[in-house]
Scaffold this motif. Structure first.
Motif, short mmCIF file in Angstrom:
data_model
loop_
_atom_site.label_atom_id
_atom_site.label_comp_id
_atom_site.label_asym_id
_atom_site.label_seq_id
_atom_site.Cartn_x
_atom_site.Cartn_y
_atom_site.Cartn_z
N PRO A 147 0.83 -1.21 0.00
CA PRO A 147 0.00 0.00 0.00
C PRO A 147 0.86 1.26 0.00
CG PRO A 147 -0.07 -1.10 2.14
CD PRO A 147 0.60 -2.04 1.20
N ILE A 185 -3.34 -8.29 -3.66
CA ILE A 185 -3.38 -7.41 -2.50
C ILE A 185 -3.86 -8.22 -1.30
CG2 ILE A 185 -4.53 -5.42 -1.43
CD1 ILE A 185 -4.68 -4.15 -4.20
N PHE A 233 -3.32 1.64 -3.65
CA PHE A 233 -2.39 0.75 -4.34
C PHE A 233 -2.23 1.24 -5.77
CE2 PHE A 233 -4.24 -1.58 -0.91
CZ PHE A 233 -3.23 -2.38 -0.41
#
Length: 428
Positions: free
Chosen positions: A296, A313, A325
């Protein structure tokens, strides 16, 4: 005649005021100060204070004395006189230095007092503190108390003897509760003797000490494993069987080893039923996260397989959920995934992002544990290099082709969507 006297008097009164308030250059100020000091009766006081400040040297034994003398002279000046002490900043800097030296001296005295004079470590501690003390300059040493300086500058001998050390090593007993302390004391006394003089132990004695030290290391290793096992217990994920396993491991330790487990009372709380533990069937599932997931807040290059780019993710309570992101491709397409706190799906696991470009069609597919993802905020597909009059369309819920939600920023078209979708570029 009266008018002339009046103007002369006014000029004398006005000069000091003009000297103090007029916005003049640094050179002019210096000239005014020198003139003012030379022409006033109290210039001797100012000159004395300036000279006393110049006499201060923060590396010599007279630092404290000279600083106090300068402070006394400066504080005795009137407020007007203090304005003409040109090196007052130097005086302030020396006052800060004095505070630093006092803290340093306090640290040295604290270390010296940390080991009692009857302790086996006393000699070693004095020598170590003396080595530190000897790195100080004369000014710094002057802040150390007279009693401490006397110890640090006097001859100190170990409060032990060779026979005493040999006896202490021979009496080491691994079953005694004081075993670890006894070993440490024996080593400290031996080191003190060797630092003071060249001593030689009888054959086999030092090996006894080395063997004892290895037992101490083994004890610490065994205790650390149990300590970590206790720390891993959780009221939400550990079962009664897990607690019993840790309890058994603790009970297998020797009494000496058990003393080294600092969190034993946490284990006691679990054993005595302070927590309502889950059963094997209702333990919360821990998500299997990806080791190569996007980070992130940072830029991540998507991997390519044929015409499809992919990225992952991690979605879990342990992950940062306030950063976007940024996923990039080699086809001038960038995908922006909003922060995870905007994710509508409440599941945990690995989110998979895929973007495929075939001709003028771009498909974005985002899933979490194989289920479609919905966000409260917009995902963005940034397409570079399209002509300014290009537009982007997609199919609505009824299957009709309608304009997509997009904006144009320079040479970039930015498509916005909260769900997976397929978009078509129309070149007008």
């Amino acid at each position: 005649m009266k008018n002339k006297k009046r103007w002369a008097l006014l000029s004398i009164v006005a000069v000091p005021s003009l000297l103090y308030h007029a916005p003049v250059s640094a050179a002019e100020v210096t000239g005014h100060i020198q003139t003012y000091i030379a022409n006033n009766s109290y210039n001797a006081n100012v000159t004395n204070a300036v000279q006393l400040i110049n006499n201060i040297n923060n590396t010599t034994a007279t630092f404290q004395t000279n600083l106090e003398a300068a402070l006394k002279a400066y504080n005795a000046l009137t407020e007007v006189e203090k304005q003409y002490v040109t090196n007052h900043a130097t005086l302030s800097a020396h006052q800060q230095t004095r505070l630093t030296y006092r803290k340093l001296a306090a640290q040295i005295e604290e270390k010296l007092a940390s080991v009692d004079a009857t302790s086996a470590n006393y000699y070693t501690n004095v020598v170590e503190t003396r080595d530190w003390y000897n790195t100080l300059n004369a000014a710094q040493k002057s802040f150390v108390s007279e009693a401490a300086r006397k110890i640090l500058t006097s001859t100190v001998t170990p409060n032990t003897s060779l026979n005493k050390v040999v006896t202490k090593i021979q009496l080491l007993n691994a079953s005694r509760s004081s075993f670890h302390k006894d070993v440490a004391d024996a080593r400290a006394e031996l080191n003190a003797l060797r630092r003071f003089s060249n001593v030689s132990l009888p054959s086999g004695i030092e090996q006894l000490l080395l063997d004892a030290e290895q037992l101490v290391a083994n004890d610490k290793t065994a205790a650390k494993k149990v300590e970590d096992a206790i720390a891993a217990l959780s009221p939400t994920t550990s079962t009664a069987h897990d607690v019993q396993t840790v309890k058994t491991a603790f009970e297998a330790l020797t009494p000496v080893q058990q003393q080294l487990v600092p969190n034993v009372w946490t284990l006691v709380d679990f054993v005595q039923g302070e927590y309502i533990l889950p059963t094997q069937e209702n333990i919360p599932k821990r998500p299997d996260l990806s080791a190569n997931a996007a980070i992130p807040g940072e830029i991540t290059a998507m991997t390519k397989s044929k015409k499809t780019y992919k990225a992952k993710i991690n979605v879990a309570a342990s992950e940062v959920n306030t950063e976007r992101f940024i996923l990039t491709t080699k086809d001038k397409i960038t995908i922006i995934i909003p922060p995870l706190y905007t994710l509508v799906n409440e599941d945990e696991g690995v989110m998979e992002i895929q973007v495929t470009k075939r001709g003028n069609r771009i498909t974005l597919a985002v899933t979490l544990n194989k289920e479609p993802v919905v966000f409260d905020a917009n995902m963005e597909i940034i397409i570079e290099g399209l002509t300014a009059n290009s537009s982007i369309i997609h199919s609505n819920e009824l299957g009709d082709r309608v304009p997509a939600d997009f904006i144009i920023s320079g040479n970039r078209h930015i498509v916005q969507t909260t769900i997976s979708d397929t978009f078509q570029i129309v070149y007008n």
